[in-house]
Design an enzyme around this catalytic site. Sequence first.
Site, short mmCIF file in Angstrom:
data_model
loop_
_atom_site.label_atom_id
_atom_site.label_comp_id
_atom_site.label_asym_id
_atom_site.label_seq_id
_atom_site.Cartn_x
_atom_site.Cartn_y
_atom_site.Cartn_z
N TYR A 149 73.19 30.13 -23.46
CA TYR A 149 73.95 28.87 -23.42
C TYR A 149 73.72 28.06 -24.69
O TYR A 149 74.66 27.66 -25.37
CB TYR A 149 73.53 28.07 -22.19
CG TYR A 149 74.34 26.82 -21.95
CD1 TYR A 149 75.64 26.90 -21.46
CD2 TYR A 149 73.80 25.56 -22.20
CE1 TYR A 149 76.39 25.75 -21.23
CE2 TYR A 149 74.55 24.41 -21.97
CZ TYR A 149 75.84 24.51 -21.48
OH TYR A 149 76.58 23.36 -21.26
N GLU A 151 72.33 28.83 -27.71
CA GLU A 151 72.75 29.42 -28.99
C GLU A 151 74.27 29.62 -29.03
O GLU A 151 74.89 29.53 -30.08
CB GLU A 151 72.04 30.75 -29.26
CG GLU A 151 70.52 30.63 -29.38
CD GLU A 151 70.02 29.92 -30.65
OE1 GLU A 151 70.81 29.25 -31.35
OE2 GLU A 151 68.81 30.02 -30.91
N SER A 193 72.87 17.69 -7.60
CA SER A 193 73.55 18.26 -6.43
C SER A 193 72.52 18.86 -5.46
O SER A 193 72.64 18.68 -4.24
CB SER A 193 74.60 19.28 -6.86
OG SER A 193 74.11 20.13 -7.86
N ASN A 194 71.52 19.55 -5.97
CA ASN A 194 70.49 20.10 -5.07
C ASN A 194 69.81 19.00 -4.26
O ASN A 194 69.71 19.08 -3.04
CB ASN A 194 69.39 20.83 -5.87
CG ASN A 194 69.77 22.27 -6.19
OD1 ASN A 194 70.89 22.69 -5.93
ND2 ASN A 194 68.84 23.02 -6.75
N PHE A 195 69.33 17.97 -4.97
CA PHE A 195 68.57 16.91 -4.29
C PHE A 195 69.44 16.23 -3.23
O PHE A 195 68.99 15.97 -2.10
CB PHE A 195 68.05 15.86 -5.28
CG PHE A 195 66.84 16.30 -6.09
CD1 PHE A 195 66.35 17.60 -6.01
CD2 PHE A 195 66.19 15.40 -6.93
CE1 PHE A 195 65.24 18.00 -6.76
CE2 PHE A 195 65.08 15.78 -7.68
CZ PHE A 195 64.60 17.08 -7.61
N THR A 212 57.27 15.89 -13.48
CA THR A 212 57.13 14.82 -14.49
C THR A 212 58.15 14.98 -15.63
O THR A 212 58.28 14.10 -16.47
CB THR A 212 55.71 14.81 -15.11
OG1 THR A 212 55.46 16.11 -15.66
CG2 THR A 212 54.65 14.47 -14.08
N THR A 214 61.59 14.88 -17.59
CA THR A 214 62.60 13.83 -17.50
C THR A 214 63.98 14.33 -17.93
O THR A 214 64.10 15.30 -18.69
CB THR A 214 62.24 12.62 -18.39
OG1 THR A 214 62.37 13.01 -19.77
CG2 THR A 214 60.86 12.08 -18.11
N ARG A 215 64.99 13.64 -17.45
CA ARG A 215 66.37 13.78 -17.91
C ARG A 215 66.97 12.36 -17.91
O ARG A 215 66.40 11.44 -17.34
CB ARG A 215 67.19 14.68 -16.97
CG ARG A 215 66.75 16.14 -16.89
CD ARG A 215 66.99 16.90 -18.18
NE ARG A 215 66.70 18.31 -18.05
CZ ARG A 215 65.50 18.88 -18.27
NH1 ARG A 215 64.46 18.12 -18.59
NH2 ARG A 215 65.34 20.18 -18.16
N ASP A 277 62.21 25.27 -19.65
CA ASP A 277 62.81 24.05 -19.09
C ASP A 277 62.34 22.86 -19.94
O ASP A 277 61.14 22.58 -20.00
CB ASP A 277 62.31 23.92 -17.64
CG ASP A 277 63.11 22.94 -16.82
OD1 ASP A 277 63.83 23.38 -15.92
OD2 ASP A 277 63.00 21.72 -17.07
#
Length: 316
Positions: A149, A151, A193-195, A212, A214-215, A277
Site C-alpha cells: 500500500y 510503496e 468501525s471495529n470499535f 498507546t 495514536t492516530r 503498525d
Amino acid sequence: MVKRILVTGGAGFIGSNLCRTLLQANPENEVICLDNFLTGSRQNIEKLLNNDKFKLLEHDIIDPLPDDLIVDEIYNLACPASPLHYQKDPVYTTKISVFGIINMLELAKRCNAKLLQASTSEVYGEPEVHPQVENYRGNVNPIGIRSCYDEGKRCAESLLFDYHRMYGVKIKVIRIFNTYGPHMNPSDGRVVSNFIMQALQDEDITIYGDGTQTRSFCYIDDLLEGIMKMMASDDSFIGPVNLGNPEEISMNELAGKVIELSDSASRLIFKALPLDDPARRKPVIALAKKKIGWEPGIPLEEGLRRTIAYFRSLKV
Ligand code: UDP
C-alpha cells in the site's frame, strides 16, 4: 460549465460520499462512479442510481479505460485502504496503485482533465518526524507487510509528478489521514468501525498492542470539503497537501470514548500489534489552511456520535 466528473472507487466509503456531495453541490454535473466492487458496496450507491446525472461504470482501474470516455475531472480514490483488505492480495494492491494511476494519467492527458490523487499519510510510514509535514520524506519499510500500500501510493505520487513535468498533466495530490464516518464498511477491519461494531454488540473491544499508539481522525464531511476545495484550487497548486484532523488520540482513549458514547458494556482486550503498525500519526495542516483555506470543523466526539448512529441504523 457543466462538467463530467469521474470518481474511481466511487462505491467505497470516501468515494460514495464524494459522489453524493458532488451531485448535491452542482446538480448539472454528471458524475461517473467507477468501481469493481472489490471493497466498495452497491448499497453505498443504491440511492444515487435514481439520479440520471449519476452513471455507474463497472471497471478495474488496472485495465485501460474505454477510448470513448471523456471527462473533465478525475478523483482517483480506487484502492482498498484498510490493512486487512490491502494485505489480502498485496501484489494486486500494488497493481491497483501503479497500473491504476498510469491509466488515470493517460486518461487525464488524452482529455486534458484535472486529476486528483488520493494519496495517504502512509507515505510517511513509521514517522521519525512528529507531527508530519508534507516535506517530510517518510520512513517506509520497503519489504514489510504494509509496503504494498505505502510503496504503491509513493510510486503513484512519483508518476503523477513525472507526468506533470513531462506532459503538463494537471495534477492535485492530497495525503489523506485516517478518516471515519457513515458508509464505512462495518467489516472493514479498521479501528473506528471495529470499535463501534464491538461496542454496539457489547462485545470485547480489540486493542492491538498496548493501545498507546495514536492516530488523528477526520470526519468524512470535513475531508470531502477539503478534497473539493483542492480540486477547485488554482492549477498552480498541485500539492502534495495533508488533509486530516490534527486532534491526536491513543487507541485506548478512542475505545473509552466509543464505549461512553454508545453506552456500551464492552470491555477492552489486548491482541498482538500488527507488524509495522505506526506508533504515532498526526498531520500538520498549515499548507491546506494557507493554500485552500481548509481546516476540519467537526470534533471527534460529534463525528463519533454521527457514526455510531449510522452503524446503529444498519442493524447488522
Ligand atoms: N487497531 C486496534 N484494534 C482494531 C483495529 C485497529 O487497536 O480492532 C489499531 C491498529 O493496530 C492501529 C490503529 O488502530 O494502530 C489504526 O488502525 P487502522 O487499521 O484503522 O488504520 P491505520 O493503521 O491504517 O492507520
